[in-house]
Design a protein around this motif. Structure first.
Motif, PDB file in Angstrom:
ATOM      1  N   ILE A  11      75.702   4.608  11.583  1.00  0.00           N
ATOM      2  CA  ILE A  11      75.877   5.144  10.229  1.00  0.00           C
ATOM      3  C   ILE A  11      76.533   4.104   9.325  1.00  0.00           C
ATOM      4  O   ILE A  11      76.098   3.888   8.186  1.00  0.00           O
ATOM      5  N   ILE A  15      74.725   2.497   5.989  1.00  0.00           N
ATOM      6  CA  ILE A  15      75.379   2.619   4.680  1.00  0.00           C
ATOM      7  C   ILE A  15      75.659   1.241   4.089  1.00  0.00           C
ATOM      8  O   ILE A  15      75.446   1.007   2.891  1.00  0.00           O
ATOM      9  N   SER A  16      76.103   0.310   4.908  1.00  0.00           N
ATOM     10  CA  SER A  16      76.373  -1.048   4.432  1.00  0.00           C
ATOM     11  C   SER A  16      75.108  -1.735   3.931  1.00  0.00           C
ATOM     12  O   SER A  16      75.098  -2.364   2.871  1.00  0.00           O
ATOM     13  N   TRP A  19      74.031  -0.109   0.635  1.00  0.00           N
ATOM     14  CA  TRP A  19      74.878  -0.544  -0.469  1.00  0.00           C
ATOM     15  C   TRP A  19      74.504  -1.963  -0.898  1.00  0.00           C
ATOM     16  O   TRP A  19      74.372  -2.239  -2.097  1.00  0.00           O
TER      17      TRP A  19
END
Length: 170
Positions: A11, A15-16, A19
């Motif tokens: 996760i 997400i990284s 982004w």
């Protein structure tokens, strides 16, 4: 426990990456005004690539977003590069004394403004103009003038809206 840790790591990685992709290539900007018409119209939504100029230099005819001295942001096209001399004579743009070869009307400008006399660009300066030469406040005018490299925030690369005109910006 190992399964939970893997799940959490997955996760965090997703997400990284998301982004990074959105920040680097997906900053949405709503176009204001008609200075880039017909390429971009007022209210068009475009994406800006913040990272392309971290690894390379802005090039002639790139459409970029830059921050003016008064902290307003504008979208314009790069015409003159660092170290060049830009002048507008008899409705045509000249770079280092040579008439600019460009598609359509990009090599023309009826109103020369500051470029009536030769404008010499510094080592980190660019000369920007809107595609709608008669309706653009750009480097030809004293309140904008030459744009420094650190004022350029990124390259406009994709139009998202209106949906019927979605496509890459060239």
């Amino acid at each position: 426990m190992r399964r939970v840790i893997r799940w959490i790591v997955d996760i965090v990685v997703v997400i990284s990456l998301a982004w990074f992709a959105v920040y680097g290539f997906g900053t949405q900007i709503k176009v204001a005004g008609q200075s880039m018409a017909p390429l971009l119209e007022g209210e068009d939504v475009v994406l800006m690539d913040r990272l392309s100029y971290d690894f390379g230099s802005p090039g002639r005819f790139d459409v970029v977003m830059f921050e003016r001295e008064d902290h307003k942001s504008n979208i314009k096209r790069i015409i003159g590069l660092p170290g060049e001399e830009v002048q507008i004579v008899d409705g045509f743009v000249y770079i280092d004394g040579q008439r600019l070869r460009a598609e359509g009307e990009l090599g023309r400008a009826v109103l020369p403004g500051l470029a009536e006399n030769p404008v010499t660009l510094g080592e980190d300066e660019y000369f920007l103009m809107g595609d709608n030469r008669d309706g653009s406040e750009d480097s030809r005018f004293a309140n904008i003038g030459n744009v420094k490299r650190d004022q350029i925030q990124g390259k406009i690369w994709l139009r998202l809206m209106p949906f019927l005109n979605i496509g890459f910006i060239e």
